[in-house]
Design an enzyme around this catalytic site. Structure first.
Site, PDB file in Angstrom:
ATOM      1  N   ASP A 271       1.086  -0.847   0.241  1.00  0.00           N
ATOM      2  CA  ASP A 271      -0.128   0.038   0.174  1.00  0.00           C
ATOM      3  C   ASP A 271       1.053   1.054  -0.111  1.00  0.00           C
ATOM      4  OD1 ASP A 271      -1.063   2.282   0.543  1.00  0.00           O
ATOM      5  OD2 ASP A 271      -2.498   1.261   2.656  1.00  0.00           O
ATOM      6  N   ASN A 274       0.145   6.913   3.013  1.00  0.00           N
ATOM      7  CA  ASN A 274       0.210   8.168   3.490  1.00  0.00           C
ATOM      8  C   ASN A 274       1.000   8.302   4.886  1.00  0.00           C
ATOM      9  OD1 ASN A 274      -0.805  10.480   5.859  1.00  0.00           O
ATOM     10  ND2 ASN A 274      -0.904  11.652   3.467  1.00  0.00           N
ATOM     11  N   GLN A 288      -3.480   5.262  -4.874  1.00  0.00           N
ATOM     12  CA  GLN A 288      -3.489   3.911  -4.892  1.00  0.00           C
ATOM     13  C   GLN A 288      -3.929   3.781  -3.874  1.00  0.00           C
ATOM     14  OE1 GLN A 288      -0.805   1.777  -3.192  1.00  0.00           O
ATOM     15  NE2 GLN A 288      -0.324  -0.179  -4.629  1.00  0.00           N
ATOM     16  N   GLU A 289      -3.367   4.085  -2.486  1.00  0.00           N
ATOM     17  CA  GLU A 289      -3.768   3.272  -1.021  1.00  0.00           C
ATOM     18  C   GLU A 289      -5.666   4.045  -0.471  1.00  0.00           C
ATOM     19  OE1 GLU A 289      -2.645   6.391   2.254  1.00  0.00           O
ATOM     20  OE2 GLU A 289      -2.728   4.101   3.526  1.00  0.00           O
ATOM     21  N   GLU A 290      -5.815   4.486  -1.284  1.00  0.00           N
ATOM     22  CA  GLU A 290      -7.321   5.301  -0.801  1.00  0.00           C
ATOM     23  C   GLU A 290      -7.733   3.946  -1.761  1.00  0.00           C
ATOM     24  OE1 GLU A 290      -5.693   7.848  -1.823  1.00  0.00           O
ATOM     25  OE2 GLU A 290      -5.776   9.426   0.037  1.00  0.00           O
ATOM     26  N   TYR A 329      -8.673   5.329 -12.416  1.00  0.00           N
ATOM     27  CA  TYR A 329      -7.606   5.309 -11.380  1.00  0.00           C
ATOM     28  C   TYR A 329      -7.448   7.334 -10.851  1.00  0.00           C
ATOM     29  CZ  TYR A 329      -3.113   6.184  -8.987  1.00  0.00           C
ATOM     30  OH  TYR A 329      -2.074   6.660  -8.090  1.00  0.00           O
TER      31      TYR A 329
END
Ligand SMILES: *[C@@H]1O[C@H](CO)[C@@H](O)[C@H](O)[C@H]1NC(C)=O
Ligand SMILES: *[C@@H]1O[C@H](CO)[C@@H](O)[C@H](O)[C@H]1NC(C)=O
Length: 538
Positions: A271, A274, A288-290, A329
């Protein structure tokens, strides 16, 4: 209730009240939730607008100030449920899903009590005695694990949807927002399809868990490299350790298409996080993380109790189920239907999906070529990729001076027998040996890192962590067109971690001093771009 210490650390962040010996909701909340659970004929909650009023009443009964919610929350609820949602979907939402969520909220106090009871008695596979798994604040610099059932997570996420978590002291404790008010407020303030589609994923998740309550578990672990040598964690390596490491480089496989989450072999899935776990998942973020948090919403539960990560920390989540398919994305992100997660489960009832949150340097610019920052990045990745039961072996490969040669020899043999695991939450050691790393352009999008440097850093970390392979998804990034050739060339020369580290350190020194301006791959293999196959021969 036995587990008072754990409960005390988290109680101020939970909406339920504790009056010895039990947890409960205030009676006004119970009445309101009971009405909601009986459906719209009874509660009159049949639109986004009325739903928001119901939420405000619940908050008032919990003495949470209505002014504390994001300004446009009411408009956001109304926009989503009254305008954007189709009539058929809204009927299902208000008629079935919302009542079921209210019902799970009613059961939350009992679920929490059961949770603490089983957390007291649980003995994790191979765990050290006394391993705690109860819901608590997993504070910075303290390695630890929380194991939650998927059902409890569902109730906690329902609390977040109803904006019932107290948030006045979260910021001061380095915890970010957990209630969904900003998610809906941003939809209204700055309407865009990606935000609507993020919400669609979460609404879909609630629909799924209400039609069939998932029965597995999810573990959330804070991993820490010890800066203090007296702590029994994997020590935090210095540049000198990296430079002397004799660990062999692991297999490196390049994929120019495909996505980390679709990876089929056993792997830790990175991941690109943040330092606040989840990043902008509950606000406007959609990278990517969200995206991962939207398709595997159980990850959001970790935001409740995992404060900001320090440089020597990483977060590992095992078992989060995937519920949604998607395309795109950032601004092109779209929910595109149900996803049935067919991953196997382990003996603790966790899906074998392991997600590693590691936060890269933000906008590092030239700074990223300085040694202290190379060390920061490689250790961040190593913290995420490492397996606490191999701590001893890592020290041996780093040629730690505290070990004599004889000891080294003896230890290398006994280590093979020893599966003494500090946290002991991982599956059995032999199983863990098969697990590689699935990653990509970590810290190279919004965070602006150098992709060539980051690919090499992650390779070093994965190899030192004794992972059998690393699969690298380039997402077609132009700067990584020669990644496959370069890694093959390096592999053919049988360098170890120390050799490659020394090379990237030399390059970085030159880059810092402006003695070179080219990327690492060109610096290492200037003839590579000429496409001459000869130079690839070892
Ligand atoms: C989930 O974990 C609890 C202990 O925390 C355990 O009792 C239960 O059996 C696990 N569930 C599954 C499906 O294995
Ligand atoms: C490792 O285990 C094997 C058999 O299980 C045993 O013969 C050997 O002595 C052990 N080695 C050490 C160093 O403990």
């Amino acid at each position: 209730m036995e587990n008072r210490e754990d409960l005390n650390s988290i109680l101020e962040f939970l909406p339920v009240v504790f009056r010895s010996p039990a947890l409960f909701w205030p009676s006004k909340v119970v009445e309101a939730l009971k009405a909601l659970s009986k459906g719209p004929e009874h509660s009159k909650v049949d639109s986004g607008e009325v739903l928001f009023l119901a939420i405000s009443d619940l908050r008032q009964s919990l003495c949470l100030s209505s002014g504390a919610l994001a300004f446009s929350t009411a408009d956001g609820f109304s926009l989503y449920f009254d305008d954007l949602m189709s009539r058929a979907e809204a009927n299902k939402w208000f008629g079935e899903v919302l009542p079921a969520l209210a019902d799970s909220l009613l059961r939350l106090p009992v679920m929490l009590e059961d949770h603490y009871k089983s957390a007291d008695s649980v003995t994790c596979v191979g765990a050290r005695d006394g391993l705690k798994t109860g819901l608590r604040l997993l504070k910075s610099q303290e390695a630890g694990v929380v194991v939650l059932s998927q059902e409890l997570i569902g109730a906690l996420l329902a609390c977040a949807f109803f904006c019932l978590f107290p948030d006045s002291t979260r910021g001061a404790n380095h915890l970010q927002v957990i209630n969904f008010d900003h998610l809906f407020a941003s939809l209204y303030d700055n309407y865009n399809e990606k935000q609507e589609n993020k919400i669609k994923c979460l609404i879909h998740y609630f629909g799924r868990i209400c039609s069939s309550i998932p029965v597995g578990n999810v573990s959330f672990e804070r991993k820490v490299l010890a800066v203090d040598p007296n702590v029994n964690y994997i020590p935090h390596p210095e540049a000198e350790s990296w430079s002397k490491s004799v660990a062999p480089l692991c297999l490196f496989e390049v994929c120019s298409s495909g996505l980390i989450e679709d990876h089929s072999k056993e792997a830790l899935e990175v991941d690109f996080a943040n330092k606040y776990f989840g990043g902008g998942a509950l606000t406007r973020g959609c990278v990517q993380e969200e995206i991962r948090f939207m398709i595997n919403p159980e990850l959001i539960a970790g935001m409740l109790f995992l404060p900001c990560m320090a440089d020597n920390e990483a977060i590992e989540v095992v078992g989060a189920e995937r519920f949604s398919q998607y395309t795109g994305y950032a601004s092109s992100f779209r929910f595109c239907g149900d996803f049935v997660d067919k991953k196997d489960t382990d003996i603790m009832g966790r899906r074998k999906t392991r997600i590693i949150a590691i936060d890269a340097l933000v906008n590092p610019g030239k700074r990223q070529y300085r040694h202290e920052f190379l060390v920061r990045e490689v250790n961040k990745a190593f913290c995420g990729f490492s397996d606490p039961c191999k701590s001893h072996r890592y020290q041996l490969l780093f040629k730690d001076d505290r070990f004599s040669e004889a000891e080294l020899d003896h230890d290398l043999k006994s280590v093979a027998n020893n599966s003494d695991n500090i946290l002991g939450i991982g599956p059995s050691a032999s199983f863990e040996d098969e697990v590689g790393i699935a990653t990509g352009n970590w810290g190279c999008g919004a965070f602006g890192g150098d992709p060539e440097l980051k690919a090499i850093i992650q390779w070093l970390a994965a190899s030192q962590a004794l992972r059998p392979f690393m699969v690298y998804y380039t997402f077609g990034l132009e700067a990584l067109q020669t990644l496959d050739k370069v890694t093959k060339w390096i592999t053919s020369h049988r360098w170890n971690v120390g050799d490659l580290w020394n090379m990237i350190a030399d390059y970085s020194t030159q880059r810092s001093k402006k003695e070179t301006q080219v990327g690492f791959f060109n610096w290492l293999l200037p003839l590579l771009s000429s496409d001459d196959p000869m130079i690839l021969d070892p």
